[in-house]
Scaffold this motif. Structure first.
Motif, PDB file in Angstrom:
ATOM      1  N   GLY A  38      -9.400   1.097   7.414  1.00 58.03           N
ATOM      2  CA  GLY A  38      -8.038   1.892   7.520  1.00 58.03           C
ATOM      3  C   GLY A  38      -6.918   1.248   8.044  1.00 58.03           C
ATOM      4  N   LEU A  39      -7.452   0.064   9.162  1.00 60.67           N
ATOM      5  CA  LEU A  39      -6.565  -0.493   9.849  1.00 60.67           C
ATOM      6  C   LEU A  39      -5.850  -1.625   8.689  1.00 60.67           C
ATOM      7  CD1 LEU A  39      -4.773  -1.651  12.211  1.00 60.67           C
ATOM      8  CD2 LEU A  39      -6.675  -2.910  13.025  1.00 60.67           C
ATOM      9  N   ILE A  40      -4.753  -1.934   8.473  1.00 58.28           N
ATOM     10  CA  ILE A  40      -4.093  -2.667   7.627  1.00 58.28           C
ATOM     11  C   ILE A  40      -4.022  -3.991   8.246  1.00 58.28           C
ATOM     12  CG2 ILE A  40      -1.903  -3.436   6.522  1.00 58.28           C
ATOM     13  CD1 ILE A  40      -1.410  -0.589   6.112  1.00 58.28           C
ATOM     14  N   PRO A  41      -4.858  -5.089   7.818  1.00 56.42           N
ATOM     15  CA  PRO A  41      -5.436  -6.219   8.387  1.00 56.42           C
ATOM     16  C   PRO A  41      -4.137  -7.147   8.674  1.00 56.42           C
ATOM     17  CG  PRO A  41      -6.109  -6.463   6.224  1.00 56.42           C
ATOM     18  CD  PRO A  41      -5.400  -5.038   6.253  1.00 56.42           C
ATOM     19  N   LEU A  42      -4.379  -8.029   9.758  1.00 53.16           N
ATOM     20  CA  LEU A  42      -3.441  -8.961  10.295  1.00 53.16           C
ATOM     21  C   LEU A  42      -4.075 -10.196  10.236  1.00 53.16           C
ATOM     22  CD1 LEU A  42      -0.721 -10.482  11.044  1.00 53.16           C
ATOM     23  CD2 LEU A  42      -1.375  -9.520  13.418  1.00 53.16           C
ATOM     24  N   VAL A  43      -5.175 -10.329  11.326  1.00 57.63           N
ATOM     25  CA  VAL A  43      -6.042 -11.394  11.252  1.00 57.63           C
ATOM     26  C   VAL A  43      -7.517 -10.621  11.503  1.00 57.63           C
ATOM     27  CG1 VAL A  43      -6.838 -13.499  12.695  1.00 57.63           C
ATOM     28  CG2 VAL A  43      -4.451 -12.709  12.424  1.00 57.63           C
ATOM     29  N   ASN A  44      -8.146 -10.662  10.353  1.00 56.49           N
ATOM     30  CA  ASN A  44      -9.414  -9.988  10.437  1.00 56.49           C
ATOM     31  C   ASN A  44     -10.471 -10.290  11.420  1.00 56.49           C
ATOM     32  OD1 ASN A  44      -8.338 -10.182   7.762  1.00 56.49           O
ATOM     33  ND2 ASN A  44      -9.588  -8.724   7.074  1.00 56.49           N
ATOM     34  N   SER A  45     -10.589 -11.623  11.920  1.00 54.26           N
ATOM     35  CA  SER A  45     -11.639 -11.923  12.841  1.00 54.26           C
ATOM     36  C   SER A  45     -10.998 -11.795  14.137  1.00 54.26           C
ATOM     37  CB  SER A  45     -11.586 -13.335  12.614  1.00 54.26           C
ATOM     38  OG  SER A  45     -10.543 -14.290  13.134  1.00 54.26           O
ATOM     39  N   MET A  46      -9.785 -11.159  14.544  1.00 53.25           N
ATOM     40  CA  MET A  46      -9.578 -10.903  15.844  1.00 53.25           C
ATOM     41  C   MET A  46      -8.859  -9.493  16.077  1.00 53.25           C
ATOM     42  SD  MET A  46      -7.447 -14.258  16.835  1.00 53.25           S
ATOM     43  CE  MET A  46      -7.739 -15.934  16.018  1.00 53.25           C
TER      44      MET A  46
ATOM     45  N   ALA B 285      -0.562  10.024  19.106  1.00 60.29           N
ATOM     46  CA  ALA B 285       0.256   9.231  18.232  1.00 60.29           C
ATOM     47  C   ALA B 285      -0.481   8.179  17.986  1.00 60.29           C
ATOM     48  CB  ALA B 285       1.726   8.621  18.747  1.00 60.29           C
ATOM     49  N   VAL B 286      -0.367   7.348  16.402  1.00 58.74           N
ATOM     50  CA  VAL B 286      -0.822   6.489  15.848  1.00 58.74           C
ATOM     51  C   VAL B 286       0.139   5.409  15.349  1.00 58.74           C
ATOM     52  CG1 VAL B 286      -2.435   5.639  13.719  1.00 58.74           C
ATOM     53  CG2 VAL B 286      -2.849   7.802  15.020  1.00 58.74           C
ATOM     54  N   LYS B 287      -0.164   4.342  15.556  1.00 55.10           N
ATOM     55  CA  LYS B 287       0.334   3.119  15.400  1.00 55.10           C
ATOM     56  C   LYS B 287       0.561   2.733  13.456  1.00 55.10           C
ATOM     57  CE  LYS B 287       1.033  -2.100  15.847  1.00 55.10           C
ATOM     58  NZ  LYS B 287       0.335  -3.002  16.542  1.00 55.10           N
ATOM     59  N   ASP B 288       1.877   2.585  13.268  1.00 56.24           N
ATOM     60  CA  ASP B 288       2.169   2.598  11.836  1.00 56.24           C
ATOM     61  C   ASP B 288       1.348   1.592  10.894  1.00 56.24           C
ATOM     62  OD1 ASP B 288       3.219   3.902   9.489  1.00 56.24           O
ATOM     63  OD2 ASP B 288       5.140   3.284   9.867  1.00 56.24           O
ATOM     64  N   ASN B 289       0.321   1.022  11.410  1.00 53.53           N
ATOM     65  CA  ASN B 289      -0.407   0.295  10.562  1.00 53.53           C
ATOM     66  C   ASN B 289      -1.769   0.780  10.248  1.00 53.53           C
ATOM     67  OD1 ASN B 289      -1.314  -0.415  13.234  1.00 53.53           O
ATOM     68  ND2 ASN B 289      -1.532  -2.487  13.049  1.00 53.53           N
ATOM     69  N   PHE B 290      -2.130   1.920  10.711  1.00 56.19           N
ATOM     70  CA  PHE B 290      -3.408   2.611  10.402  1.00 56.19           C
ATOM     71  C   PHE B 290      -3.172   3.686   9.252  1.00 56.19           C
ATOM     72  CE2 PHE B 290      -3.850   1.332  14.784  1.00 56.19           C
ATOM     73  CZ  PHE B 290      -5.425   0.914  14.718  1.00 56.19           C
ATOM     74  N   CYS B 291      -4.180   3.818   8.421  1.00 59.46           N
ATOM     75  CA  CYS B 291      -3.702   4.789   7.145  1.00 59.46           C
ATOM     76  C   CYS B 291      -4.011   5.980   7.624  1.00 59.46           C
ATOM     77  CB  CYS B 291      -4.853   4.266   6.093  1.00 59.46           C
ATOM     78  SG  CYS B 291      -4.403   2.672   5.424  1.00 59.46           S
ATOM     79  N   THR B 292      -3.213   6.888   7.414  1.00 65.66           N
ATOM     80  CA  THR B 292      -3.206   8.133   7.391  1.00 65.66           C
ATOM     81  C   THR B 292      -2.933   9.293   6.222  1.00 65.66           C
ATOM     82  OG1 THR B 292      -0.883   8.232   8.206  1.00 65.66           O
ATOM     83  CG2 THR B 292      -2.769   8.512   9.845  1.00 65.66           C
ATOM     84  N   GLU B 293      -3.856   9.736   5.792  1.00 64.70           N
ATOM     85  CA  GLU B 293      -3.904  10.716   4.650  1.00 64.70           C
ATOM     86  C   GLU B 293      -2.537  11.411   4.386  1.00 64.70           C
ATOM     87  OE1 GLU B 293      -6.809  13.429   1.858  1.00 64.70           O
ATOM     88  OE2 GLU B 293      -7.227  13.215   3.993  1.00 64.70           O
ATOM     89  N   ASN B 294      -1.916  11.240   3.396  1.00 61.50           N
ATOM     90  CA  ASN B 294      -0.910  11.912   2.981  1.00 61.50           C
ATOM     91  C   ASN B 294       0.325  11.544   3.733  1.00 61.50           C
ATOM     92  OD1 ASN B 294      -2.101  13.131   0.626  1.00 61.50           O
ATOM     93  ND2 ASN B 294      -2.809  14.757   1.743  1.00 61.50           N
ATOM     94  N   VAL B 295       0.289  10.743   4.642  1.00 61.25           N
ATOM     95  CA  VAL B 295       1.416  10.397   5.530  1.00 61.25           C
ATOM     96  C   VAL B 295       1.610   8.791   5.569  1.00 61.25           C
ATOM     97  CG1 VAL B 295       2.247  10.274   8.143  1.00 61.25           C
ATOM     98  CG2 VAL B 295       0.507  12.099   7.386  1.00 61.25           C
TER      99      VAL B 295
END
Length: 497
Positions: free
Chosen positions: A208-216, A77-87
């Motif tokens: 592809g990880l939608i950022p929250l805090v880029n430095s962490m 499974a993949v957390k819903d803040n990682f981009c997945t093509e066509n999903v």
């Protein structure tokens, strides 16, 4: 499927190779289990058709004798803040409710190349802002260890990767990706009784990880065993030309630890005195002490260490988190993509209404706070000062690791709270309490792993401990974690079929 599934990926792969099991039947079983357990609300989206297609392709590879390795055919499974093509990739927010990426996040693309089967996207706190997986447009995720799943009496799964932890702990998946900014993989792993790992900053690509805090932000791994965690880590680690923050030298694969051959003689284990903090439950403290004694009896040198700026980490994290959030959230304006309000009479109103309706109160509060800290008159007073203290926190670890090899601490201060108790406090307060032991590792950029140790006597919920190591010392971290895992054998509590 009448056969009980194994716990480990390596065992599953061997059954596939010998044709005792078939990836397609295992995937069908995983999808059926996900449907039966939908009341846990672990998933924001189930990917049935694509999962079955991936499983068919895996089955054909095994029939042809061309299996791709340990992960081929394994449900993940993949957390819903990682981009997945066509999903759909929603971050559990109305703002991205209908967003469908055209590309895969690097870490998921690498899992897909290894033949892993994506069962679905997992629930989370909106944009990863929380420590409970209770702030989602899809509703809260429930901990599968709960004694009662009705009403508001259930136990939280932890956050913000609670959906991923529940998906693994409930037996739907063998592994899941989370993200870890201040403990968001290790916190739910602790509550759900699974292994939760964040690597050294830069070893895993954030592309592809939608950022929250880029430095962490660090992609996290959730599995049932340390061995599986190593297998997934080996599959996804390494430089990525699309992420300039990744470590450039080629990644050297980490050998799977063999617990019965591990010697701890002379290994230096640090016990941070500052982690004996208010709110630490007696059972967590007892577990911490017991494991420290086990390590010492096995020949390790256990000693106290000091991380004096730990108490400041919550405040520093809050300031830096909110500053970067305010910057990252600026892209969501209702123009290029994301939610767009229909109540528009001007460009300014389009921005305002889209953001007001697209974000929940937690996100909006962090944006406002971050903008306040970044005002010219406040910049030096808050942001710059927080950066300086962050450096001191990182130097705490550097100094401690001159005298010890591994730091042993609690992951969370208690077992999983009940939902109704958790939501009585605001989101910021809960993060401050429950992430006390996990946030410093993100500010230091060092690897850390949460390992389930036992069930509490009082409520029969998982209690976990955290291991932290110097940067790029993942192999040593996995070695110690594997030794502890073999001693406590928490995985005996899993019995899936």
């Amino acid at each position: 499927m009448n056969r009980r599934l194994p716990i480990k990926l390596s065992e599953l792969s061997e059954l596939f190779r010998t044709k005792t099991l078939d990836p397609l039947s295992v995937t069908e079983n995983a999808l059926a289990l996900a449907d039966r357990l939908r009341n846990l609300n672990a998933f924001s989206r189930i990917c049935s058709s694509s999962a079955l297609q991936q499983a068919k392709e895996s089955s054909q590879r095994y029939r042809d004798g061309k299996g791709l390795g340990t992960l081929d055919g394994a449900p993940i499974a993949v957390k819903d803040n990682f981009c997945t093509e066509n999903v759909h990739t929603t971050c559990a927010s109305r703002m991205l409710e209908n967003f469908v990426p055209t590309y895969d996040a690097t870490v998921y693309a690498r899992l897909k190349q290894c033949g892993a089967v994506l069962i679905g996207k997992t629930n989370m706190d909106q944009y990863g802002m929380g420590s409970g997986t209770v702030d989602s447009i899809f509703g809260p995720t429930k901990n599968c260890w709960s004694d009662n799943l009705d009403g508001k009496d259930f136990r939280i799964a932890g956050g913000s990767s609670g959906g991923s932890a529940t998906a693994v702990a409930s037996g739907v998946c063998f592994a899941a990706l989370g993200s870890d900014t201040g403990g968001s993989t290790r916190n739910p792993a602790s509550y759900c009784g699974v292994v939760g790992f964040k690597s050294t900053y830069g070893l895993l690509s954030r592309h592809g990880l939608i950022p929250l805090v880029n430095s962490m932000d660090v992609p996290g791994i959730i599995t049932r065993t340390v061995e599986d965690c190593v297998a997934v880590f080996n599959a996804i680690a390494g430089p990525d030309e699309r992420d300039s923050t990744t470590f450039k030298p080629p990644f050297k694969q980490i050998p799977i630890p063999e617990a019965d051959q591990i010697s701890l003689k002379g290994l230096r284990i640090g016990i941070p005195i500052e982690y004996h903090c208010p709110g630490l439950s007696n059972e967590v403290l007892e577990t911490w002490t017991k494991v420290a004694d086990m390590l010492e009896d096995a020949g390790a040198i256990v000693k106290s260490v000091s991380l004096p700026y730990t108490s400041a980490s919550i405040f520093v994290y809050s300031i830096l988190n909110q500053c970067e959030v305010s910057s990252n959230m600026a892209r969501y304006d209702g123009i290029e993509y994301g939610y767009r309000s229909d109540e528009n009479h001007s460009t300014e109103r389009l921005y305002a209404r889209s953001r007001a309706k697209g974000f929940n109160s937690v996100v909006k509060n962090r944006i406002l706070a971050g903008n306040f800290f970044l005002l010219r008159k406040n910049y030096d007073k808050y942001f710059q000062k927080a950066l300086k203290v962050r450096r001191l926190i990182a130097e705490d670890f550097t100094r401690a690791f001159r005298s010890v090899d591994i730091i042993l601490s609690p992951t969370t201060l208690s077992t999983a709270p009940r939902y109704d108790e958790f939501v009585r406090s605001n989101n910021r307060d809960q993060c401050a309490v429950q992430d006390f032991c996990t946030q410093p590792a993100n500010m230091g950029g060092v690897p850390a792993l949460s390992l389930p140790v036992r069930l509490s006597t009082e409520d029969k919920l998982p209690i976990s401990l955290q291991l932290t190591a110097p940067s790029f010392s993942e192999q040593n971290l996995f070695k110690v974690a594997s030794w502890i895992e073999n001693e406590v054998q928490f995985y005996r509590h899993y019995a899936y079929s």
